[in-house]
Design a protein around this motif. Structure first.
Motif, PDB file in Angstrom:
ATOM      1  N   GLY A 388       7.877   3.973   5.708  1.00  0.00           N
ATOM      2  CA  GLY A 388       7.886   4.609   4.398  1.00  0.00           C
ATOM      3  C   GLY A 388       6.996   3.933   3.378  1.00  0.00           C
ATOM      4  O   GLY A 388       7.131   4.166   2.173  1.00  0.00           O
ATOM      5  N   ARG A 389       6.057   3.092   3.836  1.00  0.00           N
ATOM      6  CA  ARG A 389       5.130   2.402   2.938  1.00  0.00           C
ATOM      7  C   ARG A 389       3.710   2.531   3.486  1.00  0.00           C
ATOM      8  O   ARG A 389       3.501   2.700   4.683  1.00  0.00           O
ATOM      9  CB  ARG A 389       5.494   0.919   2.798  1.00  0.00           C
ATOM     10  CG  ARG A 389       6.845   0.656   2.169  1.00  0.00           C
ATOM     11  CD  ARG A 389       7.115  -0.840   2.051  1.00  0.00           C
ATOM     12  NE  ARG A 389       8.375  -1.131   1.401  1.00  0.00           N
ATOM     13  CZ  ARG A 389       9.546  -1.192   2.023  1.00  0.00           C
ATOM     14  NH1 ARG A 389       9.588  -1.003   3.345  1.00  0.00           N
ATOM     15  NH2 ARG A 389      10.653  -1.462   1.360  1.00  0.00           N
ATOM     16  N   SER A 390       2.745   2.439   2.583  1.00  0.00           N
ATOM     17  CA  SER A 390       1.351   2.539   2.999  1.00  0.00           C
ATOM     18  C   SER A 390       0.487   1.614   2.150  1.00  0.00           C
ATOM     19  O   SER A 390       0.868   1.230   1.038  1.00  0.00           O
ATOM     20  CB  SER A 390       0.848   3.979   2.862  1.00  0.00           C
ATOM     21  OG  SER A 390       0.819   4.366   1.494  1.00  0.00           O
ATOM     22  N   ASN A 391      -0.685   1.261   2.672  1.00  0.00           N
ATOM     23  CA  ASN A 391      -1.675   0.478   1.942  1.00  0.00           C
ATOM     24  C   ASN A 391      -3.059   0.841   2.454  1.00  0.00           C
ATOM     25  O   ASN A 391      -3.200   1.617   3.405  1.00  0.00           O
ATOM     26  CB  ASN A 391      -1.409  -1.028   2.081  1.00  0.00           C
ATOM     27  CG  ASN A 391      -1.290  -1.460   3.534  1.00  0.00           C
ATOM     28  OD1 ASN A 391      -2.226  -1.295   4.322  1.00  0.00           O
ATOM     29  ND2 ASN A 391      -0.118  -1.989   3.913  1.00  0.00           N
ATOM     30  N   TYR A 392      -4.088   0.280   1.827  1.00  0.00           N
ATOM     31  CA  TYR A 392      -5.450   0.684   2.166  1.00  0.00           C
ATOM     32  C   TYR A 392      -5.848   0.276   3.586  1.00  0.00           C
ATOM     33  O   TYR A 392      -6.678   0.935   4.229  1.00  0.00           O
ATOM     34  CB  TYR A 392      -6.444   0.111   1.155  1.00  0.00           C
ATOM     35  CG  TYR A 392      -6.666  -1.375   1.249  1.00  0.00           C
ATOM     36  CD1 TYR A 392      -7.636  -1.897   2.094  1.00  0.00           C
ATOM     37  CD2 TYR A 392      -5.888  -2.263   0.504  1.00  0.00           C
ATOM     38  CE1 TYR A 392      -7.838  -3.266   2.193  1.00  0.00           C
ATOM     39  CE2 TYR A 392      -6.086  -3.630   0.600  1.00  0.00           C
ATOM     40  CZ  TYR A 392      -7.071  -4.123   1.441  1.00  0.00           C
ATOM     41  OH  TYR A 392      -7.263  -5.476   1.539  1.00  0.00           O
ATOM     42  N   LEU A 393      -5.254  -0.808   4.113  1.00  0.00           N
ATOM     43  CA  LEU A 393      -5.587  -1.228   5.469  1.00  0.00           C
ATOM     44  C   LEU A 393      -5.121  -0.196   6.495  1.00  0.00           C
ATOM     45  O   LEU A 393      -5.837   0.100   7.463  1.00  0.00           O
ATOM     46  CB  LEU A 393      -4.949  -2.594   5.761  1.00  0.00           C
ATOM     47  CG  LEU A 393      -5.212  -3.165   7.168  1.00  0.00           C
ATOM     48  CD1 LEU A 393      -6.702  -3.339   7.403  1.00  0.00           C
ATOM     49  CD2 LEU A 393      -4.476  -4.494   7.351  1.00  0.00           C
ATOM     50  N   GLU A 394      -3.940   0.366   6.272  1.00  0.00           N
ATOM     51  CA  GLU A 394      -3.459   1.411   7.167  1.00  0.00           C
ATOM     52  C   GLU A 394      -4.358   2.644   7.086  1.00  0.00           C
ATOM     53  O   GLU A 394      -4.590   3.321   8.090  1.00  0.00           O
ATOM     54  CB  GLU A 394      -2.016   1.774   6.821  1.00  0.00           C
ATOM     55  CG  GLU A 394      -1.023   0.651   7.122  1.00  0.00           C
ATOM     56  CD  GLU A 394       0.415   1.039   6.802  1.00  0.00           C
ATOM     57  OE1 GLU A 394       0.605   2.049   6.088  1.00  0.00           O
ATOM     58  OE2 GLU A 394       1.344   0.352   7.261  1.00  0.00           O
ATOM     59  N   GLY A 395      -4.878   2.916   5.887  1.00  0.00           N
ATOM     60  CA  GLY A 395      -5.833   4.010   5.750  1.00  0.00           C
ATOM     61  C   GLY A 395      -7.103   3.757   6.534  1.00  0.00           C
ATOM     62  O   GLY A 395      -7.643   4.660   7.184  1.00  0.00           O
ATOM     63  N   ALA A 396      -7.586   2.507   6.501  1.00  0.00           N
ATOM     64  CA  ALA A 396      -8.773   2.147   7.270  1.00  0.00           C
ATOM     65  C   ALA A 396      -8.523   2.294   8.774  1.00  0.00           C
ATOM     66  O   ALA A 396      -9.418   2.689   9.526  1.00  0.00           O
ATOM     67  CB  ALA A 396      -9.199   0.714   6.933  1.00  0.00           C
ATOM     68  N   MET A 397      -7.282   1.991   9.215  1.00  0.00           N
ATOM     69  CA  MET A 397      -6.942   2.167  10.628  1.00  0.00           C
ATOM     70  C   MET A 397      -7.047   3.646  11.030  1.00  0.00           C
ATOM     71  O   MET A 397      -7.587   3.981  12.098  1.00  0.00           O
ATOM     72  CB  MET A 397      -5.524   1.674  10.900  1.00  0.00           C
ATOM     73  CG  MET A 397      -5.321   0.178  10.738  1.00  0.00           C
ATOM     74  SD  MET A 397      -3.582  -0.262  11.032  1.00  0.00           S
ATOM     75  CE  MET A 397      -3.556  -1.945  10.404  1.00  0.00           C
ATOM     76  N   CYS A 398      -6.527   4.532  10.193  1.00  0.00           N
ATOM     77  CA  CYS A 398      -6.598   5.971  10.478  1.00  0.00           C
ATOM     78  C   CYS A 398      -8.047   6.441  10.549  1.00  0.00           C
ATOM     79  O   CYS A 398      -8.443   7.160  11.480  1.00  0.00           O
ATOM     80  CB  CYS A 398      -5.845   6.768   9.411  1.00  0.00           C
ATOM     81  SG  CYS A 398      -4.049   6.613   9.470  1.00  0.00           S
TER      82      CYS A 398
END
Length: 426
Positions: A388-398
């Motif tokens: 239930g949390r997100s950050n820019y690194l997870e966006g970069a992974m996607c």
């Protein structure tokens, strides 16, 4: 008696004031508001239509690309160079997709957050649905399957990744409703299973030399019905029994909705007109794909899986990133994963049943490589949204995962895999 200097200037000043006053009266008399409020219908209606049209066109800078719509239709009608037909109609679909999104948002203002979001997701996928129906009519099964898979991947990887980056750019982390997100991702896992099972069955039947084509069709038709039932149950879950879960995000936003530019009937008329134009442009676009493949060597799979979904979802991509930047992650997640889920549980099964009715061999048996890519993508997204949390690194992974997939399909030929042509489908 001689006049003073002030007396000499008075007539001139009065004359200027009189001229300015007459100009002001003329402008006021011919202002758009006066025409719109005129008592005469033959004056009021055209003025109102012109004013609303200008407001709609000015609502998005991408509408400048609407000039390509008539050009693309004319080029397709006269049988011009197929590369030009493809490029121009490709560009024409971008603003048409944006207008579809705009019209659905205008209608959804009166429907509330949850129902409006559902309507947005439905018409947000209208471009891919229209392109796929036309491709299915022409027997281009590869285009249909790859565009469906591409729409799902572009939403759960490209759009979601951009949302995480846009929202996490200036924040340590963002939070969203993990219950809603996990429900959507679980349904996506079921959808991925619906592709893995036919691919596995095909491999098993191929070794036993059984009649695999007929069996795959029977399995696909039955699975499509089950997926549609699950989608209807999800709608009942979302709108009726567990509506409070989905209404929480609306209560958290706390912003007054903007007044719509168009009324419900006007927005519906825009939807009809734009849908017709999308159908025309999509018809010429699909018809030119074979020529593009021959000239450039780019596979049909890459065109359907990467290029068409990016164009069809362009407006949706921007909307999701904007709301994520404003820290409305529940809404962004709903747009990204909700749209993918609708493609997987509604649009794809619908096309399978439509192919059944049209006697076209549209099945849920995607090539093994595509099936594995879909499963791994869903797996990655499920891991990223589980907390239930997100950050820019997870966006970069996607985004990184999506780029790797795009590169893989760029070098992936159409005749590779376990089924080069199922039942004669192209």
């Amino acid at each position: 008696m001689p006049q003073s200097p002030s007396d000499e200037r008075t007539p001139l000043i009065n004359g200027q004031n009189s001229h300015l006053h007459s100009v002001s009266e003329h402008l006021h008399r011919h202002s758009p508001e006066n025409f719109i409020n005129d008592n005469r219908r033959y004056v009021r209606w055209p003025a109102n239509v012109t004013h609303k049209t200008w407001q709609v066109l000015a609502s998005n800078y991408v509408n400048i690309l609407l000039v390509f719509v008539p050009i693309g239709i004319i080029l397709g009608e006269i049988g011009a160079d197929q590369t030009a037909v493809f490029v121009v109609n490709f560009l024409a679909i971008i603003p048409l997709a944006a207008l579809l999104s705009f019209a659905t948002e205008e209608i959804s203002v009166k429907l509330g957050q949850t129902l409006g979001g559902l309507l947005n997701a439905t018409f947000g996928n209208a471009v891919e649905l229209i392109v796929s129906i036309i491709a299915l009519r022409d027997g281009e099964i590869r285009i249909v399957q790859s565009s469906m898979l591409g729409s799902i991947l572009s939403n759960i990887l490209l759009v979601l990744g951009c949302c995480f980056i846009a929202g996490g750019y200036k924040r340590q982390q963002q939070e969203f409703n993990s219950t809603v997100a996990s429900t959507m991702s679980s349904l996506m896992a079921v959808a991925s299973a619906s592709l893995i099972i036919p691919a596995t069955l095909y491999a098993a039947l191929a070794r036993s030399k059984a009649s695999s084509d007929d069996n795959i069709l029977i399995l696909s038709h039955g699975t499509a019905v089950i997926l549609l039932i699950l989608y209807v149950l999800y709608l009942f879950f979302q709108l009726k029994t567990h509506a409070s879960l989905f209404d929480e995000e609306a209560a958290e936003e706390g912003e007054d909705p903007e007044d719509p530019i168009l009324g419900p009937w006007a927005a519906a008329a825009v939807l009809v007109i734009v849908t017709i134009l999308v159908s025309l442009c999509a018809d010429y676009l699909v018809g030119s794909i074979s020529s593009i493949v021959e000239r450039t060597g780019v596979s049909k799979t890459f065109i359907g899986l990467i290029l068409i979904p990016i164009v069809g979802n362009a407006a949706e991509h921007v909307t999701a990133c904007v709301v994520a930047y404003k820290d409305k992650m529940d809404l962004a997640i709903g747009v990204a994963i909700g749209s993918s889920m609708q493609i997987a549980l509604f649009v794809t099964p619908f096309l399978v049943l439509l192919g059944w009715a049209m006697d076209k061999p549209m099945t849920l048996h995607f090539q093994m490589f595509e099936t594995v890519v879909f499963f791994l993508s869903v797996l990655v997204v499920n891991y990223l949204i589980a907390d239930g949390r997100s950050n820019y690194l997870e966006g970069a992974m996607c985004l990184g995962t999506y780029i790797i997939i795009a590169l893989a399909f760029y070098v992936y030929p159409d005749d590779a895999g376990d089924i080069p042509s199922l039942l004669g489908g192209k």
